[in-house]
Design a protein around this motif. Structure first.
Motif, short mmCIF file in Angstrom:
data_model
loop_
_atom_site.label_atom_id
_atom_site.label_comp_id
_atom_site.label_asym_id
_atom_site.label_seq_id
_atom_site.Cartn_x
_atom_site.Cartn_y
_atom_site.Cartn_z
N ALA A 1 5.75 4.95 -3.82
CA ALA A 1 5.73 3.96 -5.00
C ALA A 1 6.29 4.98 -6.14
O ALA A 1 6.72 4.27 -6.88
CB ALA A 1 4.51 3.66 -5.26
N TYR B 1 10.34 5.02 5.82
CA TYR B 1 10.48 6.01 4.72
C TYR B 1 11.33 7.03 5.16
O TYR B 1 10.95 7.79 6.03
CB TYR B 1 9.09 6.38 4.04
CG TYR B 1 8.84 5.03 3.26
CD1 TYR B 1 9.43 4.40 2.37
CD2 TYR B 1 7.34 4.84 3.49
CE1 TYR B 1 8.78 3.32 1.68
CE2 TYR B 1 6.78 3.63 2.80
CZ TYR B 1 7.54 2.85 1.83
OH TYR B 1 7.01 1.94 1.19
N ASN C 1 0.62 -1.23 -0.03
CA ASN C 1 -0.06 0.03 0.24
C ASN C 1 0.83 1.21 -0.07
O ASN C 1 1.58 1.62 1.09
CB ASN C 1 -1.02 -0.09 1.09
CG ASN C 1 -1.64 1.19 1.25
OD1 ASN C 1 -2.06 1.71 0.17
ND2 ASN C 1 -2.51 1.37 2.50
N SER C 2 0.85 1.80 -1.03
CA SER C 2 1.70 3.06 -1.20
C SER C 2 1.12 4.38 -0.67
O SER C 2 1.59 5.43 -0.49
CB SER C 2 2.16 3.35 -2.66
OG SER C 2 1.07 3.36 -3.44
N ASN C 3 -0.12 4.24 -0.37
CA ASN C 3 -0.81 5.69 0.07
C ASN C 3 -1.18 5.13 1.74
O ASN C 3 -1.50 4.13 2.02
CB ASN C 3 -1.92 5.77 -0.67
CG ASN C 3 -1.59 6.29 -2.16
OD1 ASN C 3 -0.64 7.00 -2.29
ND2 ASN C 3 -1.96 5.61 -3.10
N GLY D 1 2.23 6.20 4.87
CA GLY D 1 3.42 7.38 5.09
C GLY D 1 3.42 8.13 5.99
O GLY D 1 4.32 8.16 6.96
N LYS E 1 3.52 10.52 0.96
CA LYS E 1 2.19 10.40 0.24
C LYS E 1 2.18 9.50 -0.94
O LYS E 1 1.07 8.90 -0.90
CB LYS E 1 1.72 11.88 -0.27
CG LYS E 1 1.54 12.91 0.77
CD LYS E 1 1.17 14.55 0.14
CE LYS E 1 0.83 15.43 1.12
NZ LYS E 1 0.45 16.61 0.44
N ASN E 2 3.41 9.00 -1.46
CA ASN E 2 3.56 8.54 -2.56
C ASN E 2 4.80 7.82 -2.75
O ASN E 2 5.48 8.14 -3.57
CB ASN E 2 3.10 9.01 -3.86
CG ASN E 2 2.75 8.10 -4.97
OD1 ASN E 2 2.81 6.77 -4.92
ND2 ASN E 2 2.72 8.38 -6.31
N LYS F 1 10.88 12.19 -8.46
CA LYS F 1 9.50 11.92 -8.59
C LYS F 1 9.26 10.49 -9.20
O LYS F 1 8.40 9.94 -8.62
CB LYS F 1 8.95 12.81 -9.63
CG LYS F 1 7.45 12.63 -10.09
CD LYS F 1 6.42 12.88 -8.79
CE LYS F 1 6.64 14.60 -8.38
NZ LYS F 1 5.35 14.82 -7.30
N ASP G 1 5.97 8.31 -8.90
CA ASP G 1 4.95 8.59 -10.11
C ASP G 1 5.69 8.87 -11.39
O ASP G 1 5.85 10.03 -11.63
CB ASP G 1 4.23 9.83 -9.54
CG ASP G 1 2.85 10.15 -10.45
OD1 ASP G 1 2.83 9.89 -11.43
OD2 ASP G 1 2.22 10.75 -10.03
N GLY H 1 7.31 14.79 -1.39
CA GLY H 1 6.08 13.78 -1.35
C GLY H 1 6.02 12.62 -1.24
O GLY H 1 5.27 11.80 -1.58
N LYS H 2 7.17 11.96 -0.64
CA LYS H 2 7.24 10.46 -0.64
C LYS H 2 6.57 9.85 0.38
O LYS H 2 6.41 8.71 0.32
CB LYS H 2 8.95 10.24 -0.26
CG LYS H 2 9.80 10.44 -1.81
CD LYS H 2 9.52 9.66 -2.87
CE LYS H 2 10.49 9.71 -3.96
NZ LYS H 2 10.27 9.04 -4.97
#
Length: 586
Positions: A405, A380, A31-33, A36, A402-403, A361, A407, A399-400
């Motif tokens: 994985a 993380y 789950n990447s969201n 974090g 938040k995401n 990113k 983008d 924003g690592k």
């Protein structure tokens, strides 16, 4: 000058063999969201503060439910390379030195991992003058060597002076440089064995004063390193001192057979009332060397016989993580190590910041971590500064959280806007099975983002020789860092100061940023350590914004122990467990 060899090699050696640490075991990391921010909260687990004279008084706070007595067994693969304090720099050796060699200052570790710098042999954390160029420490009453003789300022001075001797090549060199004003310090002073003392160290009564060539407001942190522990003038056997050092701590060496065994027993002349750091509950520690980590883990999982009273300083191998975390839930301990894992971006080659930002990113941090063990690999990371360093402040420039994985689609749009689609990226990786898997994860993500990816494998034995060259032919490569003491200087000065860009130096991204250089200088000279810590915390965000590295994880360690041991906790400075706080259960 060589920098942060002590913990840096520990941290990098872990991931240099990458798969040998924590791999394969999934922990719901897909789950990447959403997860974090929760992880970021968990990552900030410790604070570091400067204590008072009252904090520096012994005895150490009692551990609830603990009692004295019993024997603890250590199941380790490697012996200690050095026990002579002046030759100790590696964290592995410091774990043993914590109960053998007291320093002027040290860290009182709370139950939650918070650290307070206190006077260990000194009555407090020292007195600073001249903006940090002069430091004085006064010794406590009642501190003794294992033979019952007093620890004197002459012994303290001798520890610093013998660090200049030609046979002392393994320890830290910070203070030697500051006391002489040159990295070629042996030319200025060859050591104490010809009957001469350093002019920059003065002693009077129970007080020792250091006159430094440059302001060092964090000098009281530096003298907590075991490289600067005292050595008794009358008991110094030079090179042979390594075989059986004289103890100033709660234990002493009873026997030591190289690469086979070592036994530590109580030092009856250690006075707990002088020691605010160490509890020293067990009567004895028996070390056995040559036990491979997998064998040690299996024995600890079986939890039979003397192994019920055992622990290992090696992390649980990947093959046993799942079993350890499911079948021995009450007998494993896990926590942040002092190491931070990142991927350096070679700014000499990748000069366009917009391209570096697109790279960050697209970077598949979650996928990389999953290959290396998921949540057990680490939390993380969002910057370069460990949560175990004073001044750490949570931030997320890229924003690592938040995401994590990455983008690739957004990264491709960034490249297209900059007119840089198809930019070539040379990714260097260490040649082993796990890094080969990580290479595929990275390659796929970057190709999807519109990069032309070239991968280059490097033998792990020459990794730092190759990536440490200024003109190396790589754009992105892994690295790790761990501070020698928990303030920002030993995090940022060696890694981002433009003055240290050289072959073999540690500014692996080759960053040349005048604003960063100025911030490093200002924080270094700030005499108010509370203000300095805040400045280092701000610098963490500042260097992150230069897009000169990709944050990976704040590294974690997972250990097992037998069921008959209590209060087995990780040392936030050296990883491994704290011998001086554990106890044997009834």
């Amino acid at each position: 000058m060589s920098f942060s060899r002590r913990n840096f090699l520990i941290a990098t050696g872990v991931a240099a063999a990458a798969g040998s640490v924590l791999t394969a075991c999934s922990s719901g990391d897909s789950n990447s969201n959403g997860g974090g921010k929760q992880e970021a909260a968990k990552a900030h687990t410790a604070t570091v503060k400067i204590g008072t004279a009252e904090d520096s008084k012994g005895p150490a706070p009692e551990v609830s439910g603990a009692k004295k007595g019993g024997k603890v067994y250590l199941l380790n693969d490697d012996d200690f390379s050095h026990l002579d304090p002046q030759r100790i720099y590696y964290a592995w050796n410091s774990l043993a030195a914590m109960v053998l060699s007291r320093c002027l200052t040290g860290y009182k570790v709370a139950d939650n991992g918070d650290m307070t710098l206190v006077g260990d042999l000194a009555t407090d954390v020292g007195t600073m003058k001249d903006g940090g160029k002069t430091w004085s420490f006064t010794l406590k009453d009642g501190i003794k060597w294992e033979d019952g003789t007093d620890i004197t300022v002459d012994d303290v001075r001798h520890g610093f002076e013998r660090a200049f001797a030609s046979f002392i090549t393994e320890g830290a060199i910070y203070v030697q440089t500051w006391l002489t004003g040159t990295s070629n310090y042996r030319k200025s002073y060859p050591g104490p064995y010809k009957g001469k003392h350093l002019k920059s160290i003065e002693t009077s009564g129970k007080t020792i004063t250091f006159h430094l060539s440059e302001p060092r407001p964090d000098f009281n942190y530096v003298v907590a390193m075991h490289s600067y522990a005292p050595t008794p003038v009358k008991k110094d056997t030079k090179q042979d001192y390594d075989k059986k050092p004289v103890s100033s701590g709660p234990y002493k060496v009873k026997s030591h057979v190289t690469d086979k065994s070592m036994v530590l027993v109580r030092n009856e002349h250690w006075d707990a009332s002088t020691d605010p750091i160490r509890n020293a509950y067990p009567d004895e520690f028996d070390f056995t060397f040559g036990i491979e980590p997998l064998t040690a883990a299996d024995r600890l999982l079986a939890d039979s016989g003397n192994d019920q009273y055992a622990v290992s300083w090696r992390t649980v191998p990947q093959e046993r993580i799942q079993k350890a975390t499911t079948e021995a839930k009450d007998r494993y301990f896990e926590g942040l190590s002092s190491g931070v894992s990142v991927y350096f971006i070679n700014t000499t080659r990748m000069t366009d910041k917009s391209v570096r930002e697109a790279l960050i990113k697209a970077w598949p941090t979650a996928g990389i971590r999953q290959v290396q063990g998921g949540i057990h690999r680490g939390e993380y990371a969002t910057g370069f500064m460990s949560p175990l360093v004073a001044g750490y402040k949570s931030q997320d420039v890229w924003g690592k959280l938040k995401n994590p994985a990455g983008d690739p689609k957004a990264a491709k749009a960034m490249l297209k806007k900059a007119g840089k689609l198809g930019t070539k990226v040379v990714y260097a990786y260490q040649q082993d099975d796990t890094q080969a898997k990580i290479k595929v994860v990275i390659e796929n993500a970057l190709k999807e983002a519109g990069f032309d990816v070239v991968t280059k494998g490097i033998d792990s034995t020459t990794w730092y020789d190759q990536t440490g060259k200024i003109d190396n032919p790589y754009d992105v490569y892994w690295g790790g860092w761990s501070a020698d003491w928990p303030t920002g200087y030993s995090v940022f000065q060696p890694t981002f100061d433009s003055k240290v860009i050289a072959d073999g130096a540690q500014n692996y991204s080759h960053l040349k940023d005048p604003a960063v250089d100025a911030a490093i200088k200002a924080a270094t000279l700030e005499t108010d350590q509370t203000k300095a810590n805040a400045m280092w915390g701000a610098l963490d965000k500042q260097v992150t914004e230069t897009a000169s590295f990709i944050p990976d994880v704040y590294m974690k360690r997972l250990y097992l122990h037998g069921s008959k041991l209590g209060n087995v906790k990780m040392d936030p400075q050296f990883d491994g467990c704290m011998l001086y706080k554990m106890y044997v259960k009834a």
